[in-house]
Design an enzyme around this catalytic site. Structure first.
Site, PDB file in Angstrom:
ATOM      1  N   GLY A  29      35.741  43.495  42.284  1.00  0.00           N
ATOM      2  CA  GLY A  29      34.444  43.064  42.820  1.00  0.00           C
ATOM      3  C   GLY A  29      34.189  43.572  44.225  1.00  0.00           C
ATOM      4  O   GLY A  29      33.344  43.053  44.939  1.00  0.00           O
ATOM      5  N   GLY A  38      33.506  46.889  44.835  1.00  0.00           N
ATOM      6  CA  GLY A  38      32.795  48.169  44.758  1.00  0.00           C
ATOM      7  C   GLY A  38      33.736  49.358  44.700  1.00  0.00           C
ATOM      8  O   GLY A  38      33.362  50.481  45.026  1.00  0.00           O
ATOM      9  N   LEU A  39      34.980  49.125  44.268  1.00  0.00           N
ATOM     10  CA  LEU A  39      35.946  50.229  44.173  1.00  0.00           C
ATOM     11  C   LEU A  39      36.191  50.637  42.721  1.00  0.00           C
ATOM     12  O   LEU A  39      37.143  51.348  42.415  1.00  0.00           O
ATOM     13  CB  LEU A  39      37.275  49.839  44.826  1.00  0.00           C
ATOM     14  CG  LEU A  39      37.200  49.524  46.317  1.00  0.00           C
ATOM     15  CD1 LEU A  39      38.572  49.123  46.845  1.00  0.00           C
ATOM     16  CD2 LEU A  39      36.703  50.739  47.084  1.00  0.00           C
ATOM     17  N   SER A  40      35.343  50.130  41.837  1.00  0.00           N
ATOM     18  CA  SER A  40      35.371  50.521  40.424  1.00  0.00           C
ATOM     19  C   SER A  40      36.662  50.186  39.702  1.00  0.00           C
ATOM     20  O   SER A  40      37.223  51.026  38.992  1.00  0.00           O
ATOM     21  CB  SER A  40      35.092  52.014  40.283  1.00  0.00           C
ATOM     22  OG  SER A  40      33.791  52.259  40.620  1.00  0.00           O
ATOM     23  N   SER A  41      37.106  48.966  39.875  1.00  0.00           N
ATOM     24  CA  SER A  41      38.289  48.569  39.110  1.00  0.00           C
ATOM     25  C   SER A  41      37.969  48.590  37.611  1.00  0.00           C
ATOM     26  O   SER A  41      38.858  48.861  36.791  1.00  0.00           O
ATOM     27  CB  SER A  41      38.770  47.187  39.543  1.00  0.00           C
ATOM     28  OG  SER A  41      37.727  46.257  39.448  1.00  0.00           O
ATOM     29  N   ASP A  50      31.598  56.533  38.381  1.00  0.00           N
ATOM     30  CA  ASP A  50      32.871  55.831  38.524  1.00  0.00           C
ATOM     31  C   ASP A  50      33.923  56.354  37.553  1.00  0.00           C
ATOM     32  O   ASP A  50      35.065  56.632  37.931  1.00  0.00           O
ATOM     33  CB  ASP A  50      32.679  54.325  38.303  1.00  0.00           C
ATOM     34  CG  ASP A  50      31.630  53.744  39.226  1.00  0.00           C
ATOM     35  OD1 ASP A  50      31.217  54.448  40.164  1.00  0.00           O
ATOM     36  OD2 ASP A  50      31.230  52.593  39.008  1.00  0.00           O
TER      37      ASP A  50
END
Ligand code: GLA
Length: 391
Positions: free
Chosen positions: A124, A126-129, A173
């Protein structure tokens, strides 16, 4: 730091299933230097994979059932592969079910497997987990059953899995998670999926992320709404100007000519998109020329646009950007990713990072009562098999 996750995941797999994993896959999160909300508008983006990962351990289990364990959550998913996939109430499982659905829909045959995964990518932020989850899972199944899926197709299938979950996202992403290269940013032409690597040399500046610690709860509905507004705007533009096929053919003057025809929101969204597409080209040239101050200035402009025109910022993110704007040592800052929370990405003069970090942590806490999290970024490789000797 990744060694810890790899070790933990493999050891748990061994303990739980009584054998060593056949494949260990590392799948990274991503940053994006510039080019936000234009991957689904035929624009260019400039992302990179980072050295934060999800680690997956896999082995076949000679059955028709797959058992997948989320080690960090202590939860498990069991999938009967002979049945059609359906939605689950548990959020993380849907990304994986979405991948299995993609494989089934595309006619790929594979059997049961066991899988354990664990992550050091903040969720959550914004690092595209989620892209790392989709792509790493798909990569592992592809490798375990030798399905011969090309990297680009893995990214596209990962994107479709995300659509199935409910976010009508672009390709950025998943593309960066699969195609990342150490010390390179990827300039992706999201219209054609052509891409080039550019050296991630920021000279005297360090890339630092400030995590607002605000989780983007509005994200899904607002994201899909932004996308629809852009589609509405583009269709008006196409109607009026036959030479326009996509936002790439569009100039600001076209958007301005339609100001009275468009709703105020649609006008703002389209203005942002056209300017942001232009900014990525300028930013990439600036990076290649070592003009990091110019690049930073463009990042500030992007933030302004995301906040005022695209309206995907929030008070906390605006604060983080405004605060560093007054610091000489910070040449660029903007919210990164979908928005409504998550991180800002910053270019900070090397040697001055600590002073900025201290001030910002204090200012942020005093204003919002929230603890700021900080990540120093290293650009890493895309999704790959873990080969111990290479590490
Ligand atoms: C999310 C989406 C991406 C992209 C960004 C905004 O991360 O998954 O496709 O649209 O938001 O640039």
């Amino acid at each position: 730091m990744n060694d810890v996750v790899i070790q933990k995941t493999s050891a748990f797999f061994q303990e739980k299933f009584g054998s060593t994993p056949e494949k260990v896959v590392l799948s990274p999160g991503r940053i994006n230097i510039i080019g936000e909300h234009i991957d689904y508008n035929d624009g260019y983006v400039l992302p990179a994979a980072i050295d934060k990962i999800i680690c997956f351990a896999f082995a076949k289990n000679n059955s028709n059932e797959s058992k997948i364990i989320a080690l960090d959550l202590n939860e498990e998913l069991v999938v009967d592969l002979s049945a059609d996939v359906s939605y689950s109430k548990i959020e993380w499982t849907n990304y994986l079910l979405g991948v299995i659905k993609q494989l089934q829909d595309n006619g790929f045959n594979f059997e049961g497997f066991n899988c354990v995964f664990s992550s050091n990518i903040p969720v959550g932020s914004g690092l595209s987990s989620s892209a790392a989850l989709e792509c790493g899972f798909l990569y592992g199944i592809n490798s375990l059953f030798d399905l011969q899926i090309k990297p680009i197709d893995m990214a596209l299938m990962g994107q479709k899995a995300e659509h199935w979950v409910g976010i009508n996202c672009g390709i950025m992403d998943q593309f960066s998670s699969v195609m990342g290269l150490e010390n390179k940013v990827i300039k992706i032409d999201c219209k054609t999926l052509e891409y080039e690597y550019h050296t991630a040399d920021f000279n005297d500046y360090a890339l630092i992320l400030f995590d607002s610690n605000v989780k983007h709860s509005l994200m899904t509905s607002a994201y899909n709404q932004r996308r629809e507004q852009c589609e509405e705007g583009l269709s008006l533009l196409k109607n009026k100007f036959p030479e326009i096929n996509s936002f790439r053919d569009c100039r600001l003057k076209h958007v301005h000519e339609l100001k009275d025809v468009m709703s105020a929101d649609v006008f703002k969204r389209c203005s942002f998109v056209v300017k942001e597409i232009e900014r990525v080209t300028l930013a990439c040239t600036a990076l290649d020329n070592g003009a990091i101050e110019t690049l930073g200035q463009l990042m500030f402009e992007t933030h302004e646009g995301l906040s005022q025109e695209y309206e995907v910022s929030c008070n906390e993110l605006d604060f983080l950007v405004d605060f560093v704007k007054n610091e000489k040592a910070v040449v660029g800052s903007r919210l990164m990713g979908g928005g409504f929370g998550g991180c800002t990405i910053n270019l900070i003069k090397k040697g001055e990072e600590d002073a900025i970090k201290t001030k910002l942590v204090e200012g942020y806490k005093a204003t919002f009562g929230i603890d700021l999290k900080i990540y120093d970024v290293k650009i890493g490789n895309g999704t790959s098999l873990y080969e111990p000797l290479k590490h």
